[in-house]
Structures are given as structure tokens and as C-alpha cells.
Enzyme design. Structure first.
Site, mmCIF file in Angstrom:
data_model
loop_
_atom_site.group_PDB
_atom_site.id
_atom_site.type_symbol
_atom_site.label_atom_id
_atom_site.label_comp_id
_atom_site.label_asym_id
_atom_site.label_seq_id
_atom_site.Cartn_x
_atom_site.Cartn_y
_atom_site.Cartn_z
ATOM 1 N N ASP A 78 0.892 -1.234 -0.043
ATOM 2 C CA ASP A 78 0.002 0.084 0.007
ATOM 3 C C ASP A 78 1.036 1.370 0.041
ATOM 4 O O ASP A 78 1.564 1.356 0.838
ATOM 5 C CB ASP A 78 -0.940 -0.043 1.280
ATOM 6 C CG ASP A 78 -1.595 1.171 1.280
ATOM 7 O OD1 ASP A 78 -2.203 1.726 0.215
ATOM 8 O OD2 ASP A 78 -1.835 1.939 2.461
ATOM 9 N N GLU B 252 30.199 4.382 0.154
ATOM 10 C CA GLU B 252 29.978 2.984 0.378
ATOM 11 C C GLU B 252 29.723 2.352 -1.158
ATOM 12 O O GLU B 252 29.392 1.352 -1.346
ATOM 13 C CB GLU B 252 28.958 2.508 1.283
ATOM 14 C CG GLU B 252 27.312 3.063 1.129
ATOM 15 C CD GLU B 252 26.660 1.574 0.792
ATOM 16 O OE1 GLU B 252 26.597 1.609 -0.597
ATOM 17 O OE2 GLU B 252 26.122 0.915 1.457
ATOM 18 N N CYS C 157 27.314 4.702 6.218
ATOM 19 C CA CYS C 157 26.749 6.217 5.918
ATOM 20 C C CYS C 157 27.466 7.260 6.679
ATOM 21 O O CYS C 157 27.040 8.409 6.184
ATOM 22 C CB CYS C 157 25.099 6.057 6.192
ATOM 23 S SG CYS C 157 24.173 5.035 5.367
ATOM 24 N N ARG D 208 15.084 -4.561 12.681
ATOM 25 C CA ARG D 208 14.811 -3.504 13.601
ATOM 26 C C ARG D 208 15.955 -3.169 14.501
ATOM 27 O O ARG D 208 16.096 -2.503 15.251
ATOM 28 C CB ARG D 208 13.671 -4.031 14.202
ATOM 29 C CG ARG D 208 12.298 -3.860 13.812
ATOM 30 C CD ARG D 208 11.011 -4.147 14.733
ATOM 31 N NE ARG D 208 11.010 -3.236 15.895
ATOM 32 C CZ ARG D 208 10.757 -2.028 15.934
ATOM 33 N NH1 ARG D 208 10.158 -1.302 14.856
ATOM 34 N NH2 ARG D 208 10.546 -1.305 17.010
ATOM 35 N N HIS E 52 21.738 12.181 10.615
ATOM 36 C CA HIS E 52 21.912 11.217 9.274
ATOM 37 C C HIS E 52 20.453 10.905 9.261
ATOM 38 O O HIS E 52 19.559 10.542 10.239
ATOM 39 C CB HIS E 52 22.702 9.952 9.663
ATOM 40 C CG HIS E 52 22.676 8.888 8.613
ATOM 41 N ND1 HIS E 52 22.732 9.272 7.299
ATOM 42 C CD2 HIS E 52 22.191 7.572 8.743
ATOM 43 C CE1 HIS E 52 22.330 8.067 6.593
ATOM 44 N NE2 HIS E 52 22.189 7.145 7.581
ATOM 45 N N LYS F 155 11.758 9.281 9.436
ATOM 46 C CA LYS F 155 11.242 9.215 10.893
ATOM 47 C C LYS F 155 12.624 9.277 12.019
ATOM 48 O O LYS F 155 12.626 9.905 12.964
ATOM 49 C CB LYS F 155 10.621 7.975 11.216
ATOM 50 C CG LYS F 155 9.207 7.937 10.924
ATOM 51 C CD LYS F 155 8.374 6.797 11.550
ATOM 52 C CE LYS F 155 6.793 7.286 11.777
ATOM 53 N NZ LYS F 155 6.292 6.018 12.032
ATOM 54 N N SER G 82 26.700 2.661 10.012
ATOM 55 C CA SER G 82 26.499 1.314 10.419
ATOM 56 C C SER G 82 27.881 0.580 10.402
ATOM 57 O O SER G 82 28.816 0.997 9.931
ATOM 58 C CB SER G 82 25.491 0.444 9.452
ATOM 59 O OG SER G 82 23.966 0.970 9.507
#
Lengths: 131, 348, 382
Positions: free
Chosen positions: B28, B80, B112, B199, B234, B239, B296
Site C-alpha cells: 500500500d 560505500e 553512511c 529492527r 543522518h 522518521k 552502520s
């Protein structure tokens, strides 16, 4: 494009280095040792401006294998303010809008890739001024 | 301390909308867009990569600095997605920008964070009088695997900064770095797409490091969130930076200018540096600015910056981030996007 | 200098000749030329060939072809000037006989293009590799840029260009050696696939195999071989900058004009004296540019030449009665010699349905690359 051949052309491909004849003022791009107009041998190095104007153009729809992914693409002969002319792709626009008289900027881009993990070949392409 | 004497950014013109990607995978569109706070992302042309983006951003930075590029003594490219696994991106960049050959060059990679890493080292070399000027670039043309959450965000772009001691546009007041070994996201040698811990990339990775580095630099500089006019974190999606800012006590207004992710996407090594460039495009003299990156693996670099009176007049020497984000764009279908990102194999 | 005549000719059919190799093609054409003249030996052979090396991996064509013709030992060499290779081979043969160095010379051209090579890339090697091909240009692309430059300066339309293809197909339909022996309509040309704007597929000459050969000797010895020799009265070769960007005006084919000037000067004739011409229409736009550069018609008349019928059979100056490169086919190295054979036949009154009545003076113009080399010959029936 085997690497020695590509490497040799770095001054003109990367920095738009040209030669100006101190005798007649003709600007040759890429640089030459003999002036194509007056055969003078005193030439000085100049860097072309990163902009110019389309002299003539086309849209390549049937492309060589190396450029198949990019087709259709516009190609043009560009004249810089120094009077030098070069052939480049015109990108970042609808290729059908490219035509004689169009003002362009010259930008640094990937031009082609050597097959099977070979070297990446860079150079300049044209982008219409103001999109 | 040395400062930023020139800066520039580059964002390719191609875009793909979040909803176009969602449709492709039967998801969606509204839910995806709302969940990630992303509406579209930049896509590199077939002729654009970390090297060409670095040259474009680097040229803009040199134009704003108004210096002879040959005086730049160090160039570091953080990415990267260096086009070569072996062979530097930086060598092409220094030749194209007229910086070579009297220059120290290196490519950095730290997911990043490679862009701010390059900035950190460039700054240190200028500070230590090793070189007169140093150029640091953060740029990427990152790939997310098809149908992975990353596919909605992984985009293309970058920013470049020239550090020097004379006539800075921005003073660097403080730096801070925070690093641990955290396997939240990786790409093994020879793999086309990166993998990530889902997560696990959130709390123990992004938030832990961003918050630790930001808290650290605030403590080290003796400053508080309210002292800053602008802050950028970053931006792996829309969100995360909003949430980190809230947890650290920053307001939406402070985050607003640098929060360019909804229409740019995550340019990885170029993400927070390009956000910083967007801030410098509109900053006023004496504005205090905070930037915290995240890479990361994992780590964060923080910088406290202050705009000088020279900044506003130099902005117009090169395109602004807003001009590139809102300027001429071309929207791709998913099919075109797959072609542009070379996900289609041809018989050639 | 001695006067030189053509006394024999031979050529294969042009087209996709799957059964024939590069050497087969050569032998068929060369042997036909020798037999036509009743000659059992030659002093030397010139093999016009653009790219045996890239098309079939075969270089060193002189000895190979001499051997397969049963003439191992004879002087033989390959001549290359891209698509003008055949025309330049004729010129070298002409000079060799004229100089007194040789009495009997085979000037030939041959190309094998359909053996699986990447034709686009091979042909592109006749353009400037460093400055044009590197950036992705193709040959249709180069001529498209010439067309657009010409259109910008002149009142030339896509329809004018398309009529050239219609006319040449009409001629080709009457030529039993042509690759395409059928007519096309203006609508078919105008609706064919766009290859490189403004040039469409039916503005482009095809990929072809073929060979052609002519036998040259001093005019004074010609009667030994034929009753109707054709004299070569003028030969001109000229060059221009290789890259389109390095020419003062991309719409102007200076090498064509210069090569013509030299040939006219040598022959002591003017363009108005020419009664039939074979012109290098590798792309339909090229025929228009070349007719103007050759001075066969003024600019405006050149643009409308095919529209008005002025350049068609029965017109004021019939151009490409063979069907031209467009319909007859364009095995690149063979083209210059094939053009010569069409004029040879016209001046001997042997062109059948394509015959230009009373033709005594004819011209061929053969061009290399995007016009960086051009060779013009003028012939007179004896």
C-alpha cells in the site's frame, strides 16, 4: 577503450584542456602540436569554459552495444566561447528538445565502461542550461 | 580551529516516487510513505556514480571557496558505493578538478558515515598545518535490494567541503566521534546488495550512536540544544532523525532545513553532509549548527559549526540544495528505475 | 602521362551473400573482369577494402586475393580509405598505368559484412575514435548531424531527403545486380523506423556483401581487349578534417568539392558537361550534399533534385542510375568500383533499362567516413 589509450587522453577528457595557437588564435580541442589553421607550432594550453552552444545535433536511436542502455540519446557538436568544438552527448533532458542554438553546460560524467570488469571511462557531457 | 572555506552539493535529476516502488511490490503506497516519511528519492543517471557526484559537488565547493584547486593538499572521498572495488575514486576526482598531482588522496568507507569521516580527517590535517586546504566529499549511489525496505530510501547525491584557515565561511568549533562494533548493516565482498538486521538497525545502532555522539559534543562544547539555529542528523528515512532530535531535546524547527530526506532519500555517505549544505545555503552569520552522522557498523561523528559573515554572499556561486531538489526533475517508472540501476541484464 | 582506359569489368550481385566468403566474392568479380577482356595475366592488383580485419579477421588481402585468382606472385596490395577504398584503388591503378609502371592493372573492391561482426562498431572506426566514437556516435548519427546542420542553413525537408531514397529504389529495381530490386513509396520511407533524427531506416544504405573489379590498360592498347573502351579523363582525391567538430561547417562536404575540382581540372570539363553520375548516397542526405558539392546542380536544385525528377533517369542529370548505395547495396570497400562499372556500362551503352541516352561523359564520387575523404573520377566513352 584499453586503459593506456584512455589514460593518455585524461587532460582533454577530464579538464577540457585545449591548445591555442599564439600565431592565429585558433583553439584546437583536444590539444595539437601543429595549428590546424596556420600550421603554427607555438601553441599554449588553455582550458575550455564548461559551457557552450549546440551547432548541430541528432538523437541516436539505434545505438552501439556499449550505449544500448542509454538509447535514445541526444548527441551534438558543441561550440565553446573559445571557439573550440567538441562532440558530446546531451543529457538530463528530453533528447527531442536538443537542437542548434541550445545553450549547454559541460559536466563530468561516466561516458562508457570497458566490458567484463574493465575500466570506467569518464569525460564531459552537455546538459541544457537551466534544465 | 580551521573552518569550511567552500562547500557544494549535487543531487541527480532523476526521481522515483515511494508509491511507484510500493506498487511494484504490491504494497500500500500510502502506508509505506507514511511509515518511512518518504515521498520520493533521487536516482543516479546511467552516467552518474560516486566519482561524478564527487566532481560536481567538489567543483561547487571550489567555486564557493574561490581558491586555486592546486592549493588543495588532501582529498578524501567517503562512500560505500565507490565504482571500483580496487582503484581509488579520489584519483579521478583530483585529476578532473585540477588538484593533482601534489595532493594526498584516499577513499573512505564506513557505511553512511564515510562523508563526515572524510571531513574529520580533512579538518585535522588543515588544523595541524599539514596542508593549506583539504577537500572532503561524502557521496553515494546506494542500492537497496529489490523489495527491501532500503529500496524506498537508498538514493544518490553528495556534498563536498573545502577546509582551510583563511576566510572561512563556517568556523568549526568542536568535533566528537563515537564508535563501537555493531553489525547492524553490511555488504560482503562481491555481494551486490547490502544486508541489514531489520529492527536491530534502530535502537542499538542508529539511536545509540547518534544520541551518544550528540550528547558527547554538547557536553564537550558546553552547549545545549537551544543554542543551535539548525541541526542535522543522518537520515536513513524520514522518521529516525525526527525521533533522535526529539529524544535529544531539539525542536522540529531546528531540524527542518536540514531534513531533506522526504524528497531526496538517503544518500548514505552524502546524507547528513547534504543536509548540512542545505543549512549553509540559508544560514545567517553567527548561526550555530550541529551535525551528527551515523554509519552502520557503527559510529557517529559530530561537529559544532558557526556561520561567518562571509557565508551568505558565497552561496550564490553554485546551485543550492533546494534548487537541485525542486529544480528540473524526471520521474521514473519502476521499469526505468530497474534499467537505470542496472538490475536488468542485457545480452551484449 | 599515358592515357588510361577501362577494358573489362566484373561484379558480384550485391546483398546478403551467405554462401560466399571474402575471397569467393573477390575471385568471382575479378575473374569476370579478366574474362570479359580476354586477359590471362595482370601486372598488378589493387584491392579496395575497408576492414577485412574487423569484419572477418582477415588482413593482408593483396597476396591472399592474388593467390586465389591463380596469380600468386603478381604485385598486389590492399588500399584503404574507409568507404572510399574502392575509388582510391581505382585511382592508384589509374596512376600506375598512366605512369608507365604497369600495362595491365586490376582495380578491385571487396567487402564481406555479414559474417557476424558488430557492423555498427566496425563502420564507426572510420570516424574519429577518440573524439566521436568514444562518446557514442554512430555513422547514421554523423550523417544525421550533417542533415540537421544542412536543414538549419537551407530550405531542406525530410520529404526532400526521402525522395532521394524513392528515386534510387526506382533505379535499383531495374538493376539485376542490386540488393533491393524493388521500389519504395514516399510513405514507406517517411514511416520507416527513425534511426538517428532526422534519418530513418530507408534513408540508410544496407549492410551488404559484394565485390567489383575493373581492368585498366593504356588507351593505345585497349583495342586488344575490347571494342568499346572507356577512358579515365580525370581523377581527384581530397581530404577534410576527420571529426565533424573540426570542420568549419558540418553541413559542407569540402573534401567532395575539392576532389571534384581536381578531377574537373584534369579532365578539362565543367560540371555542366557531365551526363550521368554515381554519387555516394550512403545516407540519402549525402546525395543532396554531394550533388551540390560536385556542382552538378545549384543548391536549391540539388535539394529538390529527386522531388522534381531532375536527378532521375530521364532528368537533366541522372544520378545513381544503378540504384545507388541505397538500393544497389553498399559493401563498403567494393562501392567505388561498382560505381565505376555503372558508368562504364552507361558510356558503352550497355545499361539496358537504365541507359542514359547518348551518355558520353560520366562521373563517380566515392566518399570515406563522414566525408573526410572523397575521390572523384570522370570517364569518357571512346
Amino acid at each position: 577503450m584499453p586503459s593506456p589509450r584512455y589514460w593518455r587522453e585524461i587532460p582533454n577528457r577530464f579538464r577540457l584542456e585545449a591548445a591555442r595557437c599564439t600565431g592565429c588564435g585558433t583553439v584546437a580541442f583536444p590539444a595539437r602540436t601543429i595549428c590546424p589553421k596556420c600550421r603554427g607550432r607555438e601553441l599554449e594550453s588553455v582550458r575550455l569554459s564548461r559551457h557552450g552552444k549546440v551547432v548541430t545535433s541528432t538523437v541516436v536511436r539505434v545505438a552501439p552495444d556499449e550505449f544500448m542502455m542509454e538509447a535514445p540519446y541526444a548527441m551534438a557538436v558543441i561550440e565553446t566561447p573559445e571557439g573550440a568544438r567538441l562532440m558530446t552527448q546531451v543529457v538530463d533532458c528530453d533528447p527531442d528538445t536538443v537542437g542548434p542554438g541550445m545553450e549547454v553546460d559541460l559536466v563530468f560524467r561516466l561516458i562508457r565502461k570497458e566490458d567484463h570488469g574493465g575500466i570506467l571511462c569518464y569525460g564531459h557531457k552537455a546538459v541544457p542550461v537551466g534544465g | 580551529m580551521a573552518g569550511i572555506v567552500g562547500y557544494g552539493a549535487y543531487i541527480p535529476r532523476n526521481r522515483i516516487k515511494t508509491e511507484e516502488i510500493a506498487r511494484q511490490w504490491g504494497k500500500d503506497p500510502a502506508t509505506m510513505s507514511r511509515g518511512l516519511l518518504l515521498t520520493e528519492k533521487s536516482v543516479p543517471g546511467l552516467d552518474e556514480d560516486t566519482i561524478t557526484i564527487s566532481v560536481a559537488a567538489g567543483q561547487a565547493a571550489i567555486d564557493r571557496a574561490g581558491i586555486d584547486p592546486a592549493r588543495i593538499g588532501a582529498v578524501y572521498i567517503g562512500s560505500e558505493s565507490h565504482p571500483y572495488a580496487v582503484k581509488p575514486s579520489g584519483t579521478v576526482v583530483v585529476e578532473a578538478l585540477g588538484i593533482a598531482p601534489d595532493v594526498h588522496v584516499a577513499d573512505f568507507e564506513f557505511a553512511c558515515k564515510a562523508g563526515t569521516e572524510a571531513m574529520f580527517v580533512a579538518l585535522g590535517l588543515v588544523d595541524g598545518d599539514r596542508v593549506e586546504y583539504a577537500l572532503a566529499v561524502g557521496a553515494d549511489t546506494s542500492q537497496g535490494a529489490p523489495n527491501d525496505a532500503l529500496e524506498y530510501s537508498a538514493s544518490a547525491g553528495g556534498a563536498a567541503f573545502v577546509f582551510g584557515k583563511t576566510d572561512p565561511l563556517v568556523d568549526v568549533l568542536e568535533t566528537y566521534s563515537y564508535t563501537t562494533d555493531t553489525p547492524d548493516f553490511w555488504r560482503r565482498e562481491g555481494e551486490f546488495y547490502p544486508r541489514h538486521g531489520g529492527r536491530f538497525t534502530g535502537e542499538p545502532a542508529y539511536f545509540k550512536h547518534v544520541i551518544a555522539a550528540t550528547s558527547g559534543i554538547l557536553e564537550k562544547s558546553g552547549m545545549a540544544p537551544k543554542d543551535f539555529r539548525h541541526v542535522v542528523f543522518h537520515m536513513p528515512n524520514g522518521k529516525f532523525p525526527q525521533s533522535a532530535g526529539k529524544q535529544l531535546g531539539f525542536t522540529k524547527e531546528q531540524l527542518e532545513v536540514g531534513w531533506i530526506v522526504p524528497t531526496m532519500g538517503n544518500t548514505y555517505s552524502g546524507s547528513s553532509p547534504t543536509g548540512l549544505a542545505a543549512i549553509l545555503d540559508i544560514a545567517e552569520p553567527d548561526d550555530l549548527i550541529l551535525i551528527t552522522s551515523f554509519g552502520s557498523g557503527a559510529g557517529s561523528d559530530s561537529f559544532v559549526l558557526r556561520a561567518t559573515s562571509l557565508l551568505p554572499e558565497r552561496v550564490k556561486r553554485a546551485p543550492t540544495v533546494k534548487e537541485m531538489l525542486d529544480g528540473p526533475r524526471r520521474y521514473l517508472t519502476y521499469g526505468e528505475y530497474a534499467k537505470y540501476r542496472e538490475k536488468i541484464i542485457l545480452n551484449t | 602521362m599515358r592515357e588510361v582506359a577501362i577494358v573489362g569489368a566484373g561484379m558480384t550481385r550485391f546483398g546478403e551473400l551467405w554462401q560466399s566468403s571474402l575471397r569467393d566474392l573477390f575471385v568471382e568479380a575479378a575473374d569476370e573482369a579478366l574474362r570479359a577482356a580476354g586477359a590471362d595475366h595482370v601486372d598488378s592488383i589493387f584491392v579496395g577494402n575497408m576492414s577485412g580485419g574487423q569484419f572477418v579477421g582477415q588482413e593482408h588481402l593483396g597476396p591472399l586475393m592474388a593467390d586465389h585468382l591463380g596469380m600468386a606472385g603478381v604485385a598486389a596490395t590492399r588500399v584503404e580509405s574507409a568507404c572510399a577504398s574502392g575509388g582510391v584503388a581505382l585511382r592508384l591503378g589509374f596512376i600506375e598505368v598512366a605512369s608507365g609502371m604497369s600495362d595491365l592493372v586490376l582495380a578491385t573492391g571487396v567487402e564481406k559484412m555479414t559474417d557476424g561482426a558488430d557492423v555498427t562498431n566496425v563502420l564507426a572506426s572510420a570516424a574519429d575514435q577518440e573524439n566521436e566514437v568514444y562518446h557514442g556516435i554512430t555513422f547514421p548519427g554523423l550523417y544525421a548531424m550533417i542533415a540537421r546542420a544542412y536543414m538549419t542553413e537551407n530550405d531542406l525537408t525530410e520529404e526532400d531527403i526521402s525522395w532521394v531514397a524513392v528515386k534510387n529504389h526506382k533505379h535499383g529495381a531495374m538493376n539485376p545486380k542490386a540488393q533491393f530490386q524493388h521500389e519504395v513509396t514516399l510513405e514507406q520511407v517517411m514511416n520507416s523506423t527513425m534511426v538517428s533524427d532526422p534519418l530513418r531506416l530507408l534513408h540508410c544504405s544496407p549492410v551488404s556483401d559484394g565485390a567489383a573489379a575493373v581492368l585498366l590498360c593504356p588507351l593505345e592498347q585497349a583495342r586488344k581487349y575490347t571494342d568499346r573502351p572507356v577512358r579515365i579523363v580525370g581523377s581527384g582525391l581530397a581530404t577534410a578534417p576527420m571529426a565533424l567538430a573540426h570542420r568549419p561547417d558540418p553541413a559542407r562536404l569540402d573534401a567532395v568539392a575539392r576532389s571534384a575540382e581536381r578531377a574537373y581540372g584534369m579532365a578539362h570539363v565543367t560540371p555542366g558537361d557531365i551526363q550521368v553520375a554515381e554519387v555516394h548516397d550512403c545516407f540519402s542526405i549525402a546525395e543532396i550534399c554531394c550533388i551540390e558539392a560536385l556542382g552538378l546542380l545549384e543548391r536549391e536544385a540539388a535539394v529538390k533534385g529527386a522531388v522534381t525528377g531532375c536527378t532521375a533517369l530521364g532528368g537533366r542529370i541522372p544520378v545513381n542510375t544503378s540504384g545507388g548505395l541505397k538500393a544497389k547495396g553498399h559493401p563498403v570497400g567494393a562501392t567505388g568500383i561498382a560505381q565505376t562499372i555503372e558508368i562504364f556500362e552507361q558510356l558503352r551503352g550497355e545499361a539496358g533499362d537504365r541507359q542514359v541516352e547518348g551518355a558520353r561523359l560520366g562521373l563517380t564520387q566515392n566518399m570515406g567516413g563522414s566525408g573526410a575523404s572523397s575521390v572523384v573520377h570522370i570517364f569518357e566513352g571512346v
